[in-house]
Design a protein around this motif. Sequence first.
Motif: not given
Length: 166
Positions: A47-50, A53, A72, A74, A82
Amino acid sequence: MKTINTPASFYSAETYTSDESLGWLMQRLKQSIVHMADQSMCKHDLTHNQWGTMFRLHMLGSVTTASLCREMEVDAGAMSRMLDRLEAKGLIVRERSQDDRRVVMVSLSGAGKQLAAELPGVLSHVFNAHLSGFTYEEWRTLINLMQRMLANGEALRACSKEDKDA
């Protein structure tokens, strides 16, 4: 206390429209960039977040979980979930610090490093596609303007923090 230049007066409540809103335009641009990059990274089931990161870890190297959260922007719970997913995929490694067992260090695994090495090429392709028709000078101007806006925002944030602390 940091000083800030006098704010611009380009926007007003009377003439404000979303089609010229910096926030709206930046949000839409970010969505477009993320969508195109996601399409390139979906073959890796990221995913984008993965992949975001992983890219930060690629750029930073081994870091504490807390510093990755700050980087990040978050919260610790979201970052932990994540990292659980990335660890389950074999892309990152978490290790307790030898100096302080409360501190967890995060780094890319061998497989994570190989995959993260692809990210600069993917992002270069995505950005170049979005910059189609721009001249080199226009691109440099855009980067410089965005860096100036970011510096203004950081100065505003610092002043706001100083006001809270006072």
